[in-house]
Design a protein around this motif. Structure first.
Motif, PDB file in Angstrom:
ATOM      1  N   GLU A  70     -61.880  59.277 -61.934  1.00  0.00           N
ATOM      2  CA  GLU A  70     -62.951  59.651 -62.850  1.00  0.00           C
ATOM      3  C   GLU A  70     -62.715  61.045 -63.441  1.00  0.00           C
ATOM      4  OE1 GLU A  70     -63.667  58.608 -59.684  1.00  0.00           O
ATOM      5  OE2 GLU A  70     -64.195  56.525 -60.235  1.00  0.00           O
ATOM      6  N   GLU A  71     -62.180  61.946 -62.635  1.00  0.00           N
ATOM      7  CA  GLU A  71     -61.893  63.307 -63.067  1.00  0.00           C
ATOM      8  C   GLU A  71     -60.465  63.661 -62.661  1.00  0.00           C
ATOM      9  OE1 GLU A  71     -64.733  65.845 -61.217  1.00  0.00           O
ATOM     10  OE2 GLU A  71     -66.409  65.164 -62.459  1.00  0.00           O
ATOM     11  N   VAL A  72     -59.777  64.405 -63.525  1.00  0.00           N
ATOM     12  CA  VAL A  72     -58.395  64.786 -63.241  1.00  0.00           C
ATOM     13  C   VAL A  72     -58.242  66.297 -63.411  1.00  0.00           C
ATOM     14  CG1 VAL A  72     -55.970  64.568 -63.926  1.00  0.00           C
ATOM     15  CG2 VAL A  72     -57.459  62.547 -63.912  1.00  0.00           C
ATOM     16  N   TYR A  73     -57.599  66.926 -62.430  1.00  0.00           N
ATOM     17  CA  TYR A  73     -57.303  68.350 -62.441  1.00  0.00           C
ATOM     18  C   TYR A  73     -55.790  68.531 -62.457  1.00  0.00           C
ATOM     19  CZ  TYR A  73     -62.066  68.257 -60.547  1.00  0.00           C
ATOM     20  OH  TYR A  73     -63.399  68.015 -60.351  1.00  0.00           O
ATOM     21  N   VAL A  74     -55.331  69.655 -62.982  1.00  0.00           N
ATOM     22  CA  VAL A  74     -53.893  69.930 -63.003  1.00  0.00           C
ATOM     23  C   VAL A  74     -53.657  71.339 -62.482  1.00  0.00           C
ATOM     24  CG1 VAL A  74     -51.799  70.109 -64.394  1.00  0.00           C
ATOM     25  CG2 VAL A  74     -53.521  68.386 -64.959  1.00  0.00           C
ATOM     26  N   CYS A  85     -50.147  73.575 -68.905  1.00  0.00           N
ATOM     27  CA  CYS A  85     -50.833  73.942 -70.152  1.00  0.00           C
ATOM     28  C   CYS A  85     -50.634  72.873 -71.217  1.00  0.00           C
ATOM     29  CB  CYS A  85     -50.305  75.291 -70.661  1.00  0.00           C
ATOM     30  SG  CYS A  85     -50.901  76.725 -69.741  1.00  0.00           S
ATOM     31  N   TYR A  86     -49.422  72.367 -71.318  1.00  0.00           N
ATOM     32  CA  TYR A  86     -49.134  71.310 -72.287  1.00  0.00           C
ATOM     33  C   TYR A  86     -50.009  70.087 -72.009  1.00  0.00           C
ATOM     34  CZ  TYR A  86     -46.661  67.431 -74.496  1.00  0.00           C
ATOM     35  OH  TYR A  86     -46.365  66.304 -75.224  1.00  0.00           O
ATOM     36  N   ILE A  87     -50.101  69.705 -70.736  1.00  0.00           N
ATOM     37  CA  ILE A  87     -50.913  68.548 -70.364  1.00  0.00           C
ATOM     38  C   ILE A  87     -52.386  68.789 -70.704  1.00  0.00           C
ATOM     39  CG2 ILE A  87     -51.793  67.243 -68.384  1.00  0.00           C
ATOM     40  CD1 ILE A  87     -48.978  66.443 -69.230  1.00  0.00           C
ATOM     41  N   ALA A  88     -52.879  69.997 -70.388  1.00  0.00           N
ATOM     42  CA  ALA A  88     -54.287  70.296 -70.642  1.00  0.00           C
ATOM     43  C   ALA A  88     -54.605  70.325 -72.132  1.00  0.00           C
ATOM     44  CB  ALA A  88     -54.655  71.636 -70.001  1.00  0.00           C
ATOM     45  N   LEU A  96     -58.054  73.342 -64.949  1.00  0.00           N
ATOM     46  CA  LEU A  96     -56.645  73.729 -64.941  1.00  0.00           C
ATOM     47  C   LEU A  96     -56.469  74.961 -64.071  1.00  0.00           C
ATOM     48  CD1 LEU A  96     -53.726  73.599 -66.227  1.00  0.00           C
ATOM     49  CD2 LEU A  96     -54.649  75.069 -68.050  1.00  0.00           C
ATOM     50  N   VAL A  97     -55.433  74.952 -63.206  1.00  0.00           N
ATOM     51  CA  VAL A  97     -55.101  76.108 -62.370  1.00  0.00           C
ATOM     52  C   VAL A  97     -53.659  76.498 -62.638  1.00  0.00           C
ATOM     53  CG1 VAL A  97     -54.885  77.022 -60.025  1.00  0.00           C
ATOM     54  CG2 VAL A  97     -56.737  75.407 -60.575  1.00  0.00           C
ATOM     55  N   LEU A  98     -53.446  77.771 -62.963  1.00  0.00           N
ATOM     56  CA  LEU A  98     -52.111  78.282 -63.262  1.00  0.00           C
ATOM     57  C   LEU A  98     -51.718  79.312 -62.213  1.00  0.00           C
ATOM     58  CD1 LEU A  98     -52.534  78.766 -67.117  1.00  0.00           C
ATOM     59  CD2 LEU A  98     -51.651  76.760 -65.899  1.00  0.00           C
ATOM     60  N   HIS A 166     -58.557  74.077 -73.960  1.00  0.00           N
ATOM     61  CA  HIS A 166     -59.983  74.377 -73.901  1.00  0.00           C
ATOM     62  C   HIS A 166     -60.586  73.959 -72.560  1.00  0.00           C
ATOM     63  CE1 HIS A 166     -59.945  75.512 -78.108  1.00  0.00           C
ATOM     64  NE2 HIS A 166     -59.274  74.401 -78.380  1.00  0.00           N
ATOM     65  N   THR A 167     -59.718  73.599 -71.639  1.00  0.00           N
ATOM     66  CA  THR A 167     -60.125  73.222 -70.290  1.00  0.00           C
ATOM     67  C   THR A 167     -60.479  74.466 -69.476  1.00  0.00           C
ATOM     68  OG1 THR A 167     -58.591  71.356 -70.380  1.00  0.00           O
ATOM     69  CG2 THR A 167     -59.346  72.036 -68.203  1.00  0.00           C
ATOM     70  N   PRO A 168     -61.555  74.448 -68.686  1.00  0.00           N
ATOM     71  CA  PRO A 168     -61.834  75.568 -67.786  1.00  0.00           C
ATOM     72  C   PRO A 168     -60.598  75.897 -66.949  1.00  0.00           C
ATOM     73  CG  PRO A 168     -63.687  74.076 -67.812  1.00  0.00           C
ATOM     74  CD  PRO A 168     -62.600  73.406 -68.602  1.00  0.00           C
ATOM     75  N   THR A 169     -60.230  77.168 -66.902  1.00  0.00           N
ATOM     76  CA  THR A 169     -58.937  77.561 -66.345  1.00  0.00           C
ATOM     77  C   THR A 169     -59.062  78.709 -65.355  1.00  0.00           C
ATOM     78  OG1 THR A 169     -57.825  76.908 -68.409  1.00  0.00           O
ATOM     79  CG2 THR A 169     -56.615  78.351 -66.918  1.00  0.00           C
ATOM     80  N   LEU A 170     -58.343  78.591 -64.252  1.00  0.00           N
ATOM     81  CA  LEU A 170     -58.197  79.670 -63.276  1.00  0.00           C
ATOM     82  C   LEU A 170     -56.734  80.100 -63.262  1.00  0.00           C
ATOM     83  CD1 LEU A 170     -59.149  81.471 -60.893  1.00  0.00           C
ATOM     84  CD2 LEU A 170     -58.647  79.511 -59.381  1.00  0.00           C
ATOM     85  N   ILE A 171     -56.486  81.394 -63.496  1.00  0.00           N
ATOM     86  CA  ILE A 171     -55.137  81.961 -63.482  1.00  0.00           C
ATOM     87  C   ILE A 171     -55.015  82.868 -62.268  1.00  0.00           C
ATOM     88  CG2 ILE A 171     -53.489  83.409 -64.734  1.00  0.00           C
ATOM     89  CD1 ILE A 171     -55.119  82.685 -67.306  1.00  0.00           C
TER      90      ILE A 171
END
Length: 242
Positions: A70-74, A85-88, A96-98, A166-171
């Motif tokens: 239902e939900e996917v994180y990368v 980043c490309y996937i997001a 998204l977590v970098l 534009h995905t919520p992102t944690l770096i």
């Protein structure tokens, strides 16, 4: 069910992100993929692969997760952060977590410090083991130049996609990272188009951030972010990015 794709870095393998992947597998109803990129792993042969092979593999993996969850994180580490980043930018990703993401690469001051420490070890025998020394030695002696050029091409080709994330992102990046400079995380924070984005620096973190002394803190930060437990105001107070 929640799905998560964990992408390792250039010349690496899933071991680089294994602590994070395993922590998420302990969560109820989570499906976690941590594939080995083409040309990588114990039997690596980077001579015959291109960056398109890496992009294709992560696209196949995320499409499978999207079908099943239902939900996917990368989560992406080093070069894997650029692939993430490309996937997001291209797919509907929840978060998204970098980690030590290589929008830029090679941090000469920290590299010099690590090399100096290695010489000190050889001369005196007095030093803690430094996994970076072995990492640099392996990369310098085993990585074909054609693969390095593919890595550089991947960074160049993927950078334009970053502004479309534009995905919520944690770096997250270690302040003692000798391969990826601080300006990489700062560039990502400025350029990513998401309204909800956080940046955190681990004081003693080196490039292999998932296996460092602050592993527990890293794991907690990621879990809190993915599970929606980060307080935006509190986290923004920790941002040190210009």
């Amino acid at each position: 069910m929640k799905g998560c794709l964990c992408i390792h870095g250039f010349t690496g393998d899933p071991w680089e992100v294994e602590p994070i992947a395993e922590s998420l597998r302990q969560q109820k109803d989570w499906l976690v993929y941590a594939p080995t990129l083409p040309g990588h792993g114990p039997d690596e042969d980077l001579r015959e692969v291109t960056y398109q092979h890496w992009v294709y593999m992560v696209e196949v993996a995320v499409e499978e997760l999207i079908k099943r969850c239902e939900e996917v994180y990368v989560i992406g580490f080093s070069m894997g952060g650029l692939l993430a980043c490309y996937i997001a930018a291209k797919y509907e990703i929840k978060k998204l977590v970098l980690l030590s993401a290589a929008a830029y690469y090679l941090n000469p001051p920290m590299l010099f410090e690590s090399v100096k420490a290695a010489w000190h070890t050889q001369l005196t025998g007095e030093s803690e083991p430094d996994q970076l020394v072995d990492l640099y030695r392996h990369k310098m002696t085993h990585t074909p130049m054609s693969a390095v050029l593919q890595f550089m091409t991947a960074v160049k080709k993927i950078r334009p996609y970053i502004r479309h994330v534009h995905t919520p992102t944690l770096i997250i990046q270690g302040e003692r990272d000798a391969l990826v400079p601080r300006k990489s995380s700062e560039y990502l924070f400025r350029t990513i188009g998401a309204e909800e984005k956080f940046i955190h620096y681990l004081k003693d973190g080196r490039h292999m951030i998932c296996h460092g002394f602050e592993q527990d803190q890293l794991t907690q930060l990621i879990q809190d972010f993915l599970l929606g437990q980060i307080n935006r105001k509190d986290e923004q107070d920790e941002v040190s990015c210009t």
